[in-house]
Design a protein around this motif. Sequence first.
Motif, PDB file in Angstrom:
ATOM      1  N   ALA A 187       0.837  -1.207   0.000  1.00 36.77           N
ATOM      2  CA  ALA A 187       0.000   0.000   0.000  1.00 36.77           C
ATOM      3  C   ALA A 187       0.872   1.258   0.000  1.00 36.77           C
ATOM      4  CB  ALA A 187      -0.922  -0.001   1.224  1.00 36.77           C
ATOM      5  N   TYR A 308       2.987   7.591   8.154  1.00 32.39           N
ATOM      6  CA  TYR A 308       1.774   8.292   8.603  1.00 32.39           C
ATOM      7  C   TYR A 308       1.193   9.152   7.477  1.00 32.39           C
ATOM      8  CZ  TYR A 308      -1.332  11.103  11.511  1.00 32.39           C
ATOM      9  OH  TYR A 308      -2.432  11.711  12.051  1.00 32.39           O
ATOM     10  N   ARG A 309       2.101   9.827   6.765  1.00 33.10           N
ATOM     11  CA  ARG A 309       1.619  10.680   5.665  1.00 33.10           C
ATOM     12  C   ARG A 309       0.916   9.837   4.603  1.00 33.10           C
ATOM     13  NH1 ARG A 309       6.484  13.689   6.629  1.00 33.10           N
ATOM     14  NH2 ARG A 309       7.640  12.359   5.205  1.00 33.10           N
ATOM     15  N   ALA A 310       1.395   8.623   4.385  1.00 32.96           N
ATOM     16  CA  ALA A 310       0.808   7.798   3.320  1.00 32.96           C
ATOM     17  C   ALA A 310      -0.430   7.043   3.778  1.00 32.96           C
ATOM     18  CB  ALA A 310       1.850   6.800   2.816  1.00 32.96           C
ATOM     19  N   ALA A 311      -0.349   6.425   4.955  1.00 33.50           N
ATOM     20  CA  ALA A 311      -1.423   5.490   5.334  1.00 33.50           C
ATOM     21  C   ALA A 311      -2.042   5.799   6.692  1.00 33.50           C
ATOM     22  CB  ALA A 311      -0.880   4.066   5.307  1.00 33.50           C
ATOM     23  N   GLY A 312      -1.730   6.954   7.256  1.00 29.57           N
ATOM     24  CA  GLY A 312      -2.356   7.348   8.518  1.00 29.57           C
ATOM     25  C   GLY A 312      -1.977   6.440   9.676  1.00 29.57           C
ATOM     26  N   VAL A 313      -2.931   6.209  10.570  1.00 30.01           N
ATOM     27  CA  VAL A 313      -2.653   5.433  11.783  1.00 30.01           C
ATOM     28  C   VAL A 313      -2.268   3.988  11.436  1.00 30.01           C
ATOM     29  CG1 VAL A 313      -3.597   4.622  13.977  1.00 30.01           C
ATOM     30  CG2 VAL A 313      -4.179   6.904  13.145  1.00 30.01           C
ATOM     31  N   ALA A 314      -2.878   3.428  10.385  1.00 27.88           N
ATOM     32  CA  ALA A 314      -2.523   2.060   9.978  1.00 27.88           C
ATOM     33  C   ALA A 314      -1.037   1.999   9.617  1.00 27.88           C
ATOM     34  CB  ALA A 314      -3.378   1.619   8.792  1.00 27.88           C
TER      35      ALA A 314
END
Lengths: 469, 64
Positions: A187, A308-314
Motif C-alpha cells: 500500500a 503516517y503521511r501515506a497510510a495514517g494510523v494504519a
Amino acid sequence: MSEEAEAKHGEFEREPVPESKTRGFKAFVGMYAGEHCAGTELMIGPLFVAAGVSAFDVVFGLLIGNLLAVLSWMFLTAPIAVRARLTLYYQLEKICGRSLVSLYNLANGVMFCFLAGSMITVSATALGVWFDFPMPSLTDIYPNSFGWVIAVLAIGVVISVVAAWGYDMVSRIANIAAPWMVLVFLAFGIIGLKQFIDVTGAEVHSAGDLWALCKTAIWKGGEPLEGQVKFTFWHVTFFAWFCNMAMHIGMSDLSVFRFAKKPWQGLATASGMYVGHFMAWLAASILYALQLHMDPTNTDVLPGPMAYRAAGVAGLICVIVAGWTTANPTIYRAGLAFQAIMPNKSRFAVTIGTGLLATLAGMFPGIAMKLLDFVAIYGLMLMPMGAVVFTDFWIFPKLGLKQYYAEHRSIKINWAAGIAWLATMAICYSLVKTGNPIFQKFFVALPGWFIASGLYIGISKLQQKGEVA
Amino acid sequence: MKKILEIVSYLALLLVVAAPFMFYAGKWDLEQNKLWMLIATIVWFVTAAFWIGTEKKEGSSDDS
C-alpha cells in the motif's frame, strides 16, 4: 529460523534432525516472507534514494542481487544443511572448538544487538509522530533530544521485557501481523506512486509512462545526499546479495534448512527476497523520494512520519509492529548467542541484558542512518566462518584433510579456522582502507570468501602435516 | 463461527490493499484511504487472532 521453530525443535541442538521431522517447502516460504518484511526495510529503501540510485540500477540491481542471494541459499547453505542436518553452532564447534565458537557467538550477539537497536530506532520514529519531539536527521550519529532518548527507552524496555517474558505471545502477533504487514508495505508503494503522479502532473497510461516517471522523478540518480555513498547498479546488486550474507554464505541458516527435505527448498527464500527486499524496499523508497520531491531540504529518513503521511494510523501501527516483531526475535537470538558464553546466567537475565544493550544501541541513530554500511560490515564479519564450513565440508575430503578437526583432536580452538576468520577480516579491512572503489565494503566480501577458504586450507595443511586423514 | 471469522479476516486483508487501489484510481481521497486502511487493520487483528496460531492447540502436526 523463527524462535518458535527453534524452541519447538530445540531437542536437535546437538544431533542431526531425523528425516521424520523435516518440513515441506511451504513452511519455509511463509517463514522467509515474514522474516524479511521487517522494520529495517523502511530504512533501507529510503537510504537507496539518499545514495542517489537511478531507476535502472535499483530495479535491476535488486532483481539480480536477490536472485544471487536465493542461489546462495540453494547451492551453498541448503546442500550442506540437508546432508549434515546440524545447527551452525554445533557444526562450527566440531570444526573450530568450543572456545572459538564462543568468540564467534560474542561477535554474532553484538551484531544482533546493533541490528535490533536499529529496529527499535524505526519503531521510535512512529512515537515521534504522536508526541512531536525532535527526531534525528540523516546525518545524526548521537541522540539529538531528550524526547528521542525517552521514546527509544520506552520501546526498548517494553520489547526487552516481552522478549524475556512472553516470547510466544509476540511470536503469535508476528504471525498474525505478517500477511497484513506485507500488504501495508505494498500500500505504501501504491499510495506513494499515486501521489507522485499527482504532484508531477504525469500522465501514466502505460508501462512506458510509468518507467519514465520512475526515471525522471522517483529514482533520478545523480549525487548522493550528504554523508552517503553513491550507489550504482553494482552497489545495489551486491548489497541485495550480501545483506543476508551471514545467513546464506555465512551459513547461519544451516540451522533453518537442516529441517528441509531437499536442498532445492532453499528456493523458498525467494519469498523473503522478492517480497521484503524488492517490493518493500522499493515501496519505502518511493515514500522517501516523494518527501524529497515535496521538500528537497527535508532529508530525514524517518519511517514513522513517512508511513503516517501515506497510510495514517494504519501506517504508524505498521512501523511499530514491523520494528517490534522483528526486534523481538533478534534480541532473542542475540540472547541465545550470549547465553552460550554464559550458560550459568538465567535466560530471563540474559534476554533483559541483551534487550537493554540493543536499546542503548537504538538511541544512537547513526546505526540506523548508516544501515547500508552496518549491514555490509555485519555480513563481512560472519562470512569467513561460512567459508570455513563450506571448505571443511566439501573441499577437505577431496584434499585428504581431516574434517571436523577440533572434534577429532578434542581441542578447544582450531587455530586454522581462527586465523582464517580473523586474518580475513584484517585483510578485507586493509583492502577497504586502500580506497580502491572495487574494494568498497559492499564488494570486498566476495574476494574475502576466497581468501578465507584459501587461508583455512593452507593453514590446515600445515596443521595436519604428517597426520593421517 | 471460526470459518466466518476467517472469511471476515480475508475480506479485511483485501480491504487493506483495495483502499490504496481506490485511491490510485481516484475513487477515494487520501483521508478515505487512511480511514479504510485503519478499519481493515482493526478488523484483521481482531478476527485473525481467533484463528491464526490456534491450529497447534487443536492438535495439527507439522506441515510438509
